[in-house]
Enzyme design. Structure first.
Site, PDB file in Angstrom:
ATOM      1  N   CYS A   1       4.168 -18.031  22.924  1.00  0.00           N
ATOM      2  CA  CYS A   1       5.042 -16.858  23.035  1.00  0.00           C
ATOM      3  C   CYS A   1       4.236 -15.608  22.688  1.00  0.00           C
ATOM      4  O   CYS A   1       3.537 -15.576  21.676  1.00  0.00           O
ATOM      5  CB  CYS A   1       6.217 -17.009  22.064  1.00  0.00           C
ATOM      6  SG  CYS A   1       7.204 -15.519  21.847  1.00  0.00           S
TER       7      CYS A   1
ATOM      8  N   GLN B   1      25.977 -23.198  13.929  1.00  0.00           N
ATOM      9  CA  GLN B   1      25.999 -21.913  13.221  1.00  0.00           C
ATOM     10  C   GLN B   1      27.425 -21.352  13.284  1.00  0.00           C
ATOM     11  O   GLN B   1      27.862 -20.874  14.329  1.00  0.00           O
ATOM     12  CB  GLN B   1      25.021 -20.922  13.874  1.00  0.00           C
ATOM     13  CG  GLN B   1      25.007 -19.580  13.167  1.00  0.00           C
ATOM     14  CD  GLN B   1      24.173 -18.549  13.886  1.00  0.00           C
ATOM     15  OE1 GLN B   1      24.395 -18.270  15.063  1.00  0.00           O
ATOM     16  NE2 GLN B   1      23.210 -17.975  13.199  1.00  0.00           N
TER      17      GLN B   1
ATOM     18  N   LYS C   1      22.457 -18.616   6.675  1.00  0.00           N
ATOM     19  CA  LYS C   1      21.539 -17.647   7.292  1.00  0.00           C
ATOM     20  C   LYS C   1      21.606 -16.384   6.455  1.00  0.00           C
ATOM     21  O   LYS C   1      22.569 -15.619   6.525  1.00  0.00           O
ATOM     22  CB  LYS C   1      21.902 -17.365   8.749  1.00  0.00           C
ATOM     23  CG  LYS C   1      20.992 -16.277   9.332  1.00  0.00           C
ATOM     24  CD  LYS C   1      20.897 -16.295  10.834  1.00  0.00           C
ATOM     25  CE  LYS C   1      20.070 -15.091  11.320  1.00  0.00           C
ATOM     26  NZ  LYS C   1      19.775 -15.115  12.727  1.00  0.00           N
TER      27      LYS C   1
ATOM     28  N   CYS D   1      12.520 -17.116  30.054  1.00  0.00           N
ATOM     29  CA  CYS D   1      11.199 -16.850  29.496  1.00  0.00           C
ATOM     30  C   CYS D   1      10.221 -16.574  30.627  1.00  0.00           C
ATOM     31  O   CYS D   1      10.347 -17.144  31.721  1.00  0.00           O
ATOM     32  CB  CYS D   1      10.723 -18.047  28.671  1.00  0.00           C
ATOM     33  SG  CYS D   1       9.070 -17.812  27.983  1.00  0.00           S
TER      34      CYS D   1
ATOM     35  N   ARG E   1      26.894 -10.913  10.748  1.00  0.00           N
ATOM     36  CA  ARG E   1      28.260 -10.772  11.267  1.00  0.00           C
ATOM     37  C   ARG E   1      29.238 -10.485  10.114  1.00  0.00           C
ATOM     38  O   ARG E   1      28.924  -9.737   9.229  1.00  0.00           O
ATOM     39  CB  ARG E   1      28.699 -12.019  12.049  1.00  0.00           C
ATOM     40  CG  ARG E   1      27.713 -12.439  13.106  1.00  0.00           C
ATOM     41  CD  ARG E   1      27.693 -11.459  14.288  1.00  0.00           C
ATOM     42  NE  ARG E   1      26.500 -11.628  15.089  1.00  0.00           N
ATOM     43  CZ  ARG E   1      26.329 -12.519  16.036  1.00  0.00           C
ATOM     44  NH1 ARG E   1      27.331 -13.321  16.340  1.00  0.00           N
ATOM     45  NH2 ARG E   1      25.215 -12.603  16.703  1.00  0.00           N
TER      46      ARG E   1
ATOM     47  N   CYS F   1       7.139 -10.735  24.044  1.00  0.00           N
ATOM     48  CA  CYS F   1       7.316  -9.589  24.946  1.00  0.00           C
ATOM     49  C   CYS F   1       8.793  -9.206  25.066  1.00  0.00           C
ATOM     50  O   CYS F   1       9.109  -8.077  25.450  1.00  0.00           O
ATOM     51  CB  CYS F   1       6.719  -9.894  26.317  1.00  0.00           C
ATOM     52  SG  CYS F   1       7.612 -11.209  27.216  1.00  0.00           S
TER      53      CYS F   1
ATOM     54  N   CYS G   1      13.784 -13.150  27.545  1.00  0.00           N
ATOM     55  CA  CYS G   1      14.698 -13.787  26.569  1.00  0.00           C
ATOM     56  C   CYS G   1      15.749 -12.766  26.155  1.00  0.00           C
ATOM     57  O   CYS G   1      16.849 -12.745  26.727  1.00  0.00           O
ATOM     58  CB  CYS G   1      13.923 -14.374  25.396  1.00  0.00           C
ATOM     59  SG  CYS G   1      12.763 -13.250  24.603  1.00  0.00           S
TER      60      CYS G   1
HETATM   61  C1  LIG Z   1      17.837 -14.375  23.296  1.00  0.00           C
HETATM   62  C2  LIG Z   1      18.077 -14.532  21.818  1.00  0.00           C
HETATM   63  C3  LIG Z   1      19.347 -14.848  21.353  1.00  0.00           C
HETATM   64  C4  LIG Z   1      19.582 -14.995  19.973  1.00  0.00           C
HETATM   65  N1  LIG Z   1      20.819 -15.380  19.531  1.00  0.00           N
HETATM   66  C5  LIG Z   1      21.034 -15.561  18.201  1.00  0.00           C
HETATM   67  C6  LIG Z   1      22.289 -16.060  17.723  1.00  0.00           C
HETATM   68  O1  LIG Z   1      23.193 -16.401  18.482  1.00  0.00           O
HETATM   69  N2  LIG Z   1      22.459 -16.181  16.376  1.00  0.00           N
HETATM   70  C7  LIG Z   1      21.472 -15.837  15.501  1.00  0.00           C
HETATM   71  O2  LIG Z   1      21.691 -15.950  14.302  1.00  0.00           O
HETATM   72  N3  LIG Z   1      20.263 -15.401  15.919  1.00  0.00           N
HETATM   73  C8  LIG Z   1      20.013 -15.269  17.243  1.00  0.00           C
HETATM   74  N4  LIG Z   1      18.767 -14.884  17.680  1.00  0.00           N
HETATM   75  C9  LIG Z   1      17.695 -14.597  16.689  1.00  0.00           C
HETATM   76  C10 LIG Z   1      16.778 -15.808  16.489  1.00  0.00           C
HETATM   77  O3  LIG Z   1      17.454 -16.866  15.848  1.00  0.00           O
HETATM   78  C11 LIG Z   1      15.544 -15.444  15.621  1.00  0.00           C
HETATM   79  O4  LIG Z   1      15.957 -15.091  14.326  1.00  0.00           O
HETATM   80  C12 LIG Z   1      14.715 -14.288  16.193  1.00  0.00           C
HETATM   81  O5  LIG Z   1      14.549 -14.416  17.585  1.00  0.00           O
HETATM   82  C13 LIG Z   1      13.317 -14.222  15.555  1.00  0.00           C
HETATM   83  O6  LIG Z   1      12.648 -15.464  15.696  1.00  0.00           O
HETATM   84  P1  LIG Z   1      11.534 -15.771  16.852  1.00  0.00           P
HETATM   85  O7  LIG Z   1      10.397 -14.824  16.603  1.00  0.00           O
HETATM   86  O8  LIG Z   1      11.186 -17.207  16.606  1.00  0.00           O
HETATM   87  O9  LIG Z   1      12.161 -15.523  18.168  1.00  0.00           O
HETATM   88  C14 LIG Z   1      18.516 -14.771  19.045  1.00  0.00           C
HETATM   89  C15 LIG Z   1      17.231 -14.487  19.549  1.00  0.00           C
HETATM   90  C16 LIG Z   1      17.001 -14.380  20.906  1.00  0.00           C
HETATM   91  C17 LIG Z   1      15.592 -14.109  21.408  1.00  0.00           C
END
Ligand SMILES: Cc1cc2nc3c(=O)[nH]c(=O)nc-3n(C[C@H](O)[C@H](O)[C@H](O)COP(=O)(O)O)c2cc1C
Length: 372
Positions: A343, A91, A214, A362, A167, A346, A350
């Site tokens: 999951c 990314q 993205k 987690c 960003r 919560c 994370c």
């Molecule tokens: C701890 C954490 C760190 C994340 N870091 C990034 C990141 O570096 N870049 C990004 O685009 N999204 C980041 N995300 C967002 C995830 O890619 C994702 O879009 C978001 O968690 C929703 O998906 P999920 O329900 O599967 O967790 C992060 C999410 C979490 C939980």
């Protein structure tokens, strides 16, 4: 039972062995722990890992492809992923935080006159002026960086790159932040220019390499997300990005509001439902035939199977569900769906762990360690 999840797909020119991707996730852990997490994810059966926040230049804060140590780290990661027949995607991102603004607030942060949340608010306020006043010379340097980073990513062994549309790409895209009066500001076409040129730089540097984007979408009613592309401007942005070279879209909610909006807990008043951001995929689908990857609250394999089988999305990215159980895909394959650590959204360890500078973990980690 999970035929579609487990079936291969052509994702923008890259063949993936199944439909589950690890969504970009910053870990904030030691190198050793980070590599161990990626190894578990790759060996757990997901088709591709998207490595979050790979900077498009040298960096003091993140692992950079532009220095020997960072490059070697990513090479090692590619070897780990490929040994488990898992693809790897970088990314590529450029932060839109104004470093000078950050330095200004550092003393207040250190003396606890400012909380980290208040600092984030102040930095968000600085994004608009930073983007609006950025000299064109600096814009060009950053855009060149996207191309150079893509080339380095390919050399390190990555199979795909994702241009991070939040960003800096996202703040240039947003009329809420971007008040420029030159060709990078004003109309939607002009605000798309930075992102489009970033994609073009990648396309030129690595012809033939698939480019995921993205696509961070913001909505007004009710208001969520400040950067990214407004829903009503998708008709302009999506075709321009596709023409520039994007081969697939990873669709989600835009950033620069509360982190709990883009990483919503189950208790979120608006995005608490499974597949909370898939409605944005439906909107993007009106303007492109390219593969779409959904993300956000995809923690129920039955629900995910339905969304994939109906053709609503071609891939499903998961961050928290795979942090909860990196073996999710293997368990689906082996008829052990009931044993998946599901999951519960919560956010305790994370997002909570990352924010508390304890690293992304987690609530199921201890249980999984006992099982191992
Ligand atoms: C701890 C954490 C760190 C994340 N870091 C990034 C990141 O570096 N870049 C990004 O685009 N999204 C980041 N995300 C967002 C995830 O890619 C994702 O879009 C978001 O968690 C929703 O998906 P999920 O329900 O599967 O967790 C992060 C999410 C979490 C939980």
């Amino acid at each position: 039972m999970y035929e579609t999840i487990l079936s291969p797909v052509d994702y923008g020119g890259l063949r993936l062995k199944n439909r589950i991707l690890f969504a970009p996730t910053t870990f904030g852990l030691s190198d050793e722990e980070t590599l161990a997490k990626y190894r578990a994810l790759a060996e757990g059966g997901c088709a591709m890992i998207i490595v979050g926040d790979v900077p498009v230049g040298k960096s003091r804060f993140e692992k950079s492809l532009f220095d020997a140590k960072g490059f070697a780290f990513y090479q090692q990661l590619a070897e780990i992923a490929h040994a488990a027949d898992c693809k790897l995607c970088a990314q590529l991102h450029q932060s839109d935080s104004d470093l000078l603004a950050m330095l200004k607030y550092l003393p207040a942060l250190l003396t606890k006159k400012l909380t980290p949340d208040q600092l984030r608010e102040k930095l968000n306020e600085a994004v608009g002026p930073y983007i609006t006043k950025m000299p064109k010379r600096k814009i060009q340097t950053i855009l060149d960086g996207f191309g150079k980073a893509a080339l380095l990513a390919r050399q390190a062994g990555f199979d795909m790159v994702q241009v991070h549309g939040d960003r800096m790409c996202g703040s240039f895209s947003s009329a809420l932040f971007n008040h420029r009066t030159d060709e990078y500001g004003g109309s939607a076409e002009n605000r798309a220019r930075f992102a489009v040129e970033a994609v073009r730089a990648v396309r030129t540097a690595v012809p033939g390499m698939p480019i995921d984007y993205k696509l961070a979408v913001r909505q007004e009613d009710p208001h969520f997300g400040n950067a990214g592309v407004a829903e009503e401007e998708l008709s302009v942005f999506v075709p321009l990005l596709e023409q520039a070279g994007v081969t697939s879209f990873h669709v989600t909610l835009a950033n620069h509001s509360a982190l709990e909006d883009t990483i919503p807990p189950a208790s979120h008043p608006y995005f608490g439902q499974p597949g909370c951001f898939l409605k944005f995929c439906d909107e993007v689908r009106q303007y492109t035939a390219l593969p779409l990857c959904g993300v956000g609250g995809l923690n129920d394999p039955d629900f995910v199977e339905q969304q994939l089988a109906s053709g609503r999305i071609q891939c499903a990215a998961m961050s928290r569900p795979l942090l909860a159980d990196p073996d999710l895909v293997n368990k689906l394959k082996n008829g052990q769906a009931a044993q998946i650590h599901r999951c519960v959204r919560c956010n305790k360890k994370c997002l909570g762990g990352l924010m508390a500078h304890q690293g992304t973990r987690c609530i199921y980690d201890a249980l999984r360690a006992k099982e191992a």
